[in-house]
Every structure is written in structure tokens, then in C-alpha cells.
Enzyme design. Structure first.
Site, PDB file in Angstrom:
ATOM      1  N   ASP A   8     -74.094  50.902  46.526  1.00 42.89           N
ATOM      2  CA  ASP A   8     -72.900  51.703  46.308  1.00 42.89           C
ATOM      3  C   ASP A   8     -72.161  51.786  47.641  1.00 42.89           C
ATOM      4  O   ASP A   8     -72.755  51.585  48.711  1.00 42.89           O
ATOM      5  CB  ASP A   8     -73.316  53.093  45.822  1.00 42.89           C
ATOM      6  CG  ASP A   8     -72.143  54.035  45.622  1.00 42.89           C
ATOM      7  OD1 ASP A   8     -71.062  53.565  45.245  1.00 42.89           O
ATOM      8  OD2 ASP A   8     -72.326  55.247  45.849  1.00 42.89           O
ATOM      9  N   ASP A 175     -75.830  57.194  45.338  1.00 45.34           N
ATOM     10  CA  ASP A 175     -76.042  58.601  45.674  1.00 45.34           C
ATOM     11  C   ASP A 175     -75.885  59.521  44.472  1.00 45.34           C
ATOM     12  O   ASP A 175     -75.968  60.740  44.614  1.00 45.34           O
ATOM     13  CB  ASP A 175     -75.091  59.038  46.794  1.00 45.34           C
ATOM     14  CG  ASP A 175     -73.635  59.002  46.357  1.00 45.34           C
ATOM     15  OD1 ASP A 175     -73.267  58.105  45.558  1.00 45.34           O
ATOM     16  OD2 ASP A 175     -72.853  59.851  46.817  1.00 45.34           O
TER      17      ASP A 175
END
Length: 209
Positions: A8, A175
Site C-alpha cells: 500500500d 494499514d
């Protein structure tokens, strides 16, 4: 065996500073921008922008519509872009070194919910050792280009098809627990990253398991 690693962007490689972003928007007369953000995903009109459903010009005009009338005429596109960019912190060299190290042993990809303004802010952060953004990843899968966003399962399936990878041989680092859970339903190995973690230590620990 893990052969592919998917990172990410915001919250993993690039730190996110919500307060700096909301303060920056307040400084240009948009006091409610923070309501659009939560810890992991943007919503409403912002999400439409991240899905590529509206243009940057339309997004900026939407921002202007929420700026205090007495300030609106003086706000330039660069002011809006700068406020957006305040959300994104520079990447530590240690994370860039980690990407380069992993690249020699694994196929490295990026999968991000993001938008054109954010990408213009972030790309210079990857200028390192005579390299640039495109050099760190084999392929980059960006929500506004794909018309898909995490945690939609389809974005993972589309990425796998386009990259010609097996999801069962892939480690996904994000996350957001929502995104992690979606990936796990497809058999993807995962690492839920948090601010207090050391990315290098956590990734190498996960790969050694």
C-alpha cells in the site's frame, strides 16, 4: 512460498498526517475537510475522485464550493493541491532501501487508493539514488486508473490478472484492517502495518515465517 509483495502507499510507505491536512484546508477556508477522512479510506465525493469518476478540475471546483465565500475567489489550484499534499509525508530513505533490497528477490508491486493530485505530490518522494517512482515497482495499480478501490475484492483479482501472479504466493501489506480482511478472503498472505512498527523488521519477520 511468497514470490510477490504488494505494498500500500499511504500509511505504509508514505506517512499520513491528517491534522496537517485538515489544518491546511482550514487555512484556505474549508473547515470541514477533516470529516471526509478517517484512518483508512476516504468517502463521498473524495472517494469518487479516487475511483476516477470525477476529474481533477471537477474535484477542485467541489473544494471551492466548500470554501468560505469571502475567500473563495482568491484560492488558486496550487493552494488546493498544497492542502491535499499536506496529508502525505516524505518517505524515509530506509523504506526506499527496503524496496530496492526486496526487489532483487521478489516481484514488487504497489496497490493504492489514491488520486492524481496525491500522485503528483508523492512521485518526487521516490527520487533516490538516481531512481524515480516507476523504478521501485514492477507494476503500479492505482485506484483512479483502475476504477476500483480497496477493499473491493475485484481490485485484487484484477491486479493478479494484470500482473500474472498467484494470490496464494503474494504478501499484501496495508494499514487498513478492512483491506487486509478482504485480501485474506482471497487467500492472500497479509501484514497489517501500524505507525509504531518498523517496516523493514516487520516485513522481514513475515517473510521468514
Amino acid at each position: 512460498m511468497i514470490k510477490n509483495i504488494v505494498f500500500d502507499l499511504g500509511g505504509v510507505l508514505v506517512g499520513l498526517n491528517r491534522k496537517a491536512c485538515t489544518d491546511a484546508f482550514s487555512s484556505i477556508g474549508f473547515d470541514g475537510f477533516g470529516e471526509l477522512l478517517n484512518d483508512y479510506i476516504q468517502g463521498g465525493f473524495f472517494l469518487k475522485y479516487e475511483l476516477g469518476e470525477v476529474s481533477t478540475e471537477t474535484f477542485r471546483e467541489w473544494i471551492r464550493d466548500h470554501i468560505k465565500p469571502e475567500l473563495r475567489e482568491d484560492i488558486k489550484n496550487s493552494d488546493i493541491d498544497r492542502a491535499m499534499g499536506a496529508f502525505l509525508e516524505k518517505i524515509p530513505d530506509t523504506k526506499l532501501d527496503l524496496l530496492l533490497e526486496l526487489r532483487s528477490h521478489y516481484r514488487i508491486f504497489l496497490l493504492s487508493n489514491t488520486n492524481p493530485i496525491a500522485m503528483e505530490v508523492v512521485k518526487p518522494y521516490f527520487k533516490y539514488k538516481n531512481l524515480q517512482f516507476e523504478d521501485f515497482f514492477e507494476q503500479r495499480f492505482l485506484s483512479f486508473e483502475m476504477g476500483l478501490a480497496k477493499p473491493d475484492r475485484e481490485i485484487f483479482l484484477t491486479m493478479a490478472k494484470m500482473a500474472n501472479i498467484k494470490l496464494s504466493e503474494t504478501l499484501f501489506i496495508d494499514d487498513s484492517s478492512i483491506n487486509i480482511n478482504a485480501a485474506e478472503t482471497l487467500g492472500i498472505e497479509t501484514l497489517l502495518f501500524k505507525d509504531e512498527m518498523n517496516l523493514e523488521i516487520e516485513v522481514k519477520k513475515r517473510l521468514s515465517e
